[in-house]
Write a protein that holds these residues in place. Structure first.
Motif, PDB file in Angstrom:
ATOM      1  N   VAL A 157       0.822  -1.214   0.000  1.00  0.00           N
ATOM      2  CA  VAL A 157       0.000   0.000   0.000  1.00  0.00           C
ATOM      3  C   VAL A 157       0.858   1.267   0.000  1.00  0.00           C
ATOM      4  CG1 VAL A 157      -1.824   1.261   1.220  1.00  0.00           C
ATOM      5  CG2 VAL A 157      -1.759  -1.243   1.330  1.00  0.00           C
ATOM      6  N   ALA A 158       0.467   2.233  -0.848  1.00  0.00           N
ATOM      7  CA  ALA A 158       1.079   3.566  -0.823  1.00  0.00           C
ATOM      8  C   ALA A 158      -0.038   4.594  -0.684  1.00  0.00           C
ATOM      9  CB  ALA A 158       1.884   3.826  -2.090  1.00  0.00           C
ATOM     10  N   VAL A 159       0.310   5.708  -0.070  1.00  0.00           N
ATOM     11  CA  VAL A 159      -0.673   6.756   0.189  1.00  0.00           C
ATOM     12  C   VAL A 159      -0.125   8.094  -0.309  1.00  0.00           C
ATOM     13  CG1 VAL A 159      -1.467   8.173   2.145  1.00  0.00           C
ATOM     14  CG2 VAL A 159      -1.942   5.721   2.125  1.00  0.00           C
ATOM     15  N   LEU A 160      -0.979   8.886  -0.972  1.00  0.00           N
ATOM     16  CA  LEU A 160      -0.660  10.288  -1.264  1.00  0.00           C
ATOM     17  C   LEU A 160      -1.484  11.134  -0.305  1.00  0.00           C
ATOM     18  CD1 LEU A 160      -0.808  10.437  -5.194  1.00  0.00           C
ATOM     19  CD2 LEU A 160       1.130   9.873  -3.714  1.00  0.00           C
ATOM     20  N   GLU A 161      -0.828  12.014   0.435  1.00  0.00           N
ATOM     21  CA  GLU A 161      -1.533  12.766   1.479  1.00  0.00           C
ATOM     22  C   GLU A 161      -0.979  14.174   1.564  1.00  0.00           C
ATOM     23  OE1 GLU A 161      -4.165  12.410   3.810  1.00  0.00           O
ATOM     24  OE2 GLU A 161      -3.504  14.417   4.360  1.00  0.00           O
ATOM     25  N   LEU A 162      -1.904  15.138   1.677  1.00  0.00           N
ATOM     26  CA  LEU A 162      -1.542  16.560   1.723  1.00  0.00           C
ATOM     27  C   LEU A 162      -0.921  16.974   3.053  1.00  0.00           C
ATOM     28  CD1 LEU A 162      -1.930  19.459   0.438  1.00  0.00           C
ATOM     29  CD2 LEU A 162      -4.178  19.476   1.503  1.00  0.00           C
ATOM     30  N   ASP A 163      -1.465  16.451   4.142  1.00  0.00           N
ATOM     31  CA  ASP A 163      -1.131  16.925   5.489  1.00  0.00           C
ATOM     32  C   ASP A 163       0.153  16.241   6.002  1.00  0.00           C
ATOM     33  OD1 ASP A 163      -3.010  17.946   8.214  1.00  0.00           O
ATOM     34  OD2 ASP A 163      -1.188  16.777   8.475  1.00  0.00           O
ATOM     35  N   ALA A 164       1.194  17.061   6.230  1.00  0.00           N
ATOM     36  CA  ALA A 164       2.507  16.501   6.595  1.00  0.00           C
ATOM     37  C   ALA A 164       2.465  15.738   7.914  1.00  0.00           C
ATOM     38  CB  ALA A 164       3.535  17.627   6.671  1.00  0.00           C
ATOM     39  N   GLN A 173       6.357   9.702  -9.632  1.00  0.00           N
ATOM     40  CA  GLN A 173       7.724   9.364 -10.033  1.00  0.00           C
ATOM     41  C   GLN A 173       8.545   8.910  -8.823  1.00  0.00           C
ATOM     42  OE1 GLN A 173       8.615   9.093 -13.292  1.00  0.00           O
ATOM     43  NE2 GLN A 173      10.332   8.007 -12.335  1.00  0.00           N
ATOM     44  N   ALA A 174       8.344   9.599  -7.691  1.00  0.00           N
ATOM     45  CA  ALA A 174       9.074   9.211  -6.471  1.00  0.00           C
ATOM     46  C   ALA A 174       8.699   7.785  -6.060  1.00  0.00           C
ATOM     47  CB  ALA A 174       8.770  10.188  -5.333  1.00  0.00           C
ATOM     48  N   LEU A 175       7.414   7.452  -6.165  1.00  0.00           N
ATOM     49  CA  LEU A 175       6.993   6.081  -5.828  1.00  0.00           C
ATOM     50  C   LEU A 175       7.587   5.083  -6.821  1.00  0.00           C
ATOM     51  CD1 LEU A 175       3.219   6.603  -4.854  1.00  0.00           C
ATOM     52  CD2 LEU A 175       5.095   5.915  -3.332  1.00  0.00           C
ATOM     53  N   ALA A 176       7.568   5.446  -8.118  1.00  0.00           N
ATOM     54  CA  ALA A 176       8.122   4.544  -9.141  1.00  0.00           C
ATOM     55  C   ALA A 176       9.615   4.319  -8.904  1.00  0.00           C
ATOM     56  CB  ALA A 176       7.883   5.127 -10.538  1.00  0.00           C
ATOM     57  N   ASP A 177      10.323   5.391  -8.539  1.00  0.00           N
ATOM     58  CA  ASP A 177      11.769   5.276  -8.273  1.00  0.00           C
ATOM     59  C   ASP A 177      12.029   4.325  -7.104  1.00  0.00           C
ATOM     60  OD1 ASP A 177      12.211   7.028 -10.319  1.00  0.00           O
ATOM     61  OD2 ASP A 177      12.562   8.780  -9.035  1.00  0.00           O
ATOM     62  N   ALA A 178      11.050   4.240  -6.198  1.00  0.00           N
ATOM     63  CA  ALA A 178      11.182   3.339  -5.043  1.00  0.00           C
ATOM     64  C   ALA A 178      10.607   1.949  -5.360  1.00  0.00           C
ATOM     65  CB  ALA A 178      10.477   3.935  -3.833  1.00  0.00           C
TER      66      ALA A 178
END
Ligand code: NAD
Length: 250
Positions: free
Chosen positions: A32-39, A71-76
């Motif tokens: 699972v990966a998540v994209l989230e606005l709140d740091a 892209q950052a997720l793909a690089d990982a």
């Protein structure tokens, strides 16, 4: 598609429905990966999952930020097989506020913010993720969290329009990309017992609402997870809006 071992990207996974779905998917051995606005929510989710959920800070209403995050997720080494478009904001505002002494008409700023967060984001993220899926010949699934407000809900012009747009995109993409083996489904919750629901509605409104729901209770997060799991696993489901609302019709 089986959940175990599948790479699943959830937007707005730092709180509420998205966080619950991300954690349940992880519990069923998805990657699972998540994209989230709140740091702060990003840090909290990453820590709570012991780093097992890949958390990528991202404003999904910003196309350039979405490109960078994917892209950052793909690089990982993470390329999504399933996308869950969940990030959104609930907003209520009348078209004309007859009691206001100042500006009476629905603010353009709030209209644009709601459309941008709830609809533009689905357009941006899905386009980019599907492009990557096609390049990999991945027969992926895109699930967008809509709302029964898409049927038209008094006092929610922007929110209803955004969610109706999400339903239209779901049906459009199902027709456009079905031949490539891709599936698109919307899940439309009714009133779910989440902090955002309780923050948005008074106790009195909630009590009145429960009388209007045929099952006489708010939905639970688990009901949405059961719907999500069904959509991922049932390979003949596409172009549909699955309402999870206890029978409430608005
Ligand atoms: P929530 O506010 O609890 O969580 C939403 C998450 O999305 C938050 O972590 C927030 O930081 C994040 N987010 C917001 N804007 C973002 C952006 N631009 N980029 C990345 N992340 C962003 O909300 P929720 O109640 O869990 O709702 C989730 C989804 O479910 C929304 O699309 C909402 O419209 C829909 N929905 C909720 C209910 C309900 O009863 N709660 C009912 C129907 C539909």
């Amino acid at each position: 598609m089986k959940i175990a071992g599948t790479r699943i990207l959830v937007t707005g996974g730092g709180a509420g429905i998205g966080r619950y779905l991300a954690e349940q998917l992880l519990a069923e051995s998805a990657d699972v990966a998540v994209l989230e606005l709140d740091a702060a929510r990003c840090a909290e989710l990453s820590a709570a999952s012991g780093g097992r959920i890949r958390v990528q800070p991202c404003d999904v209403s910003d196309a350039a930020a979405v490109d960078a995050a994917l892209q950052a997720l793909a690089d990982a080494g993470f390329e999504p097989d399933v996308l869950v478009n969940n990030a959104g904001i609930i907003h209520s505002e009348p078209l004309v506020n007859m009691l206001s002494r100042g500006e009476r008409v629905h603010a353009r700023e709030s209209w644009q913010r709601v459309i941008s967060t709830n609809l533009d984001s689905v357009f941006f993220v899905t386009g980019r993720v599907v492009d990557r899926m096609l390049a990999r010949r991945c027969k992926g699934v895109v699930i967008s969290i809509s709302s029964i407000a898409a049927n038209g809900n008094a006092g929610q012009s922007a929110y209803a329009a955004a969610k109706a747009g999400v339903n239209a995109l779901t049906r459009t993409w199902a027709k456009e990309l079905g031949a490539m083996g891709l599936r698109f489904v919307a899940i439309a919750p009714g009133f779910i017992d989440t902090p955002s629901t309780r923050a948005a509605l008074s106790e009195a409104t909630l009590a009145r609402l429960q009388q209007q729901i045929p099952l006489r209770r708010l939905g639970e997060l688990e009901h949405l997870y059961l719907a999500l799991r069904h959509v991922i696993e049932n390979d003949y489901l596409t172009g549909t809006v699955l309402e999870v609302d206890g029978g409430l019709v608005i």
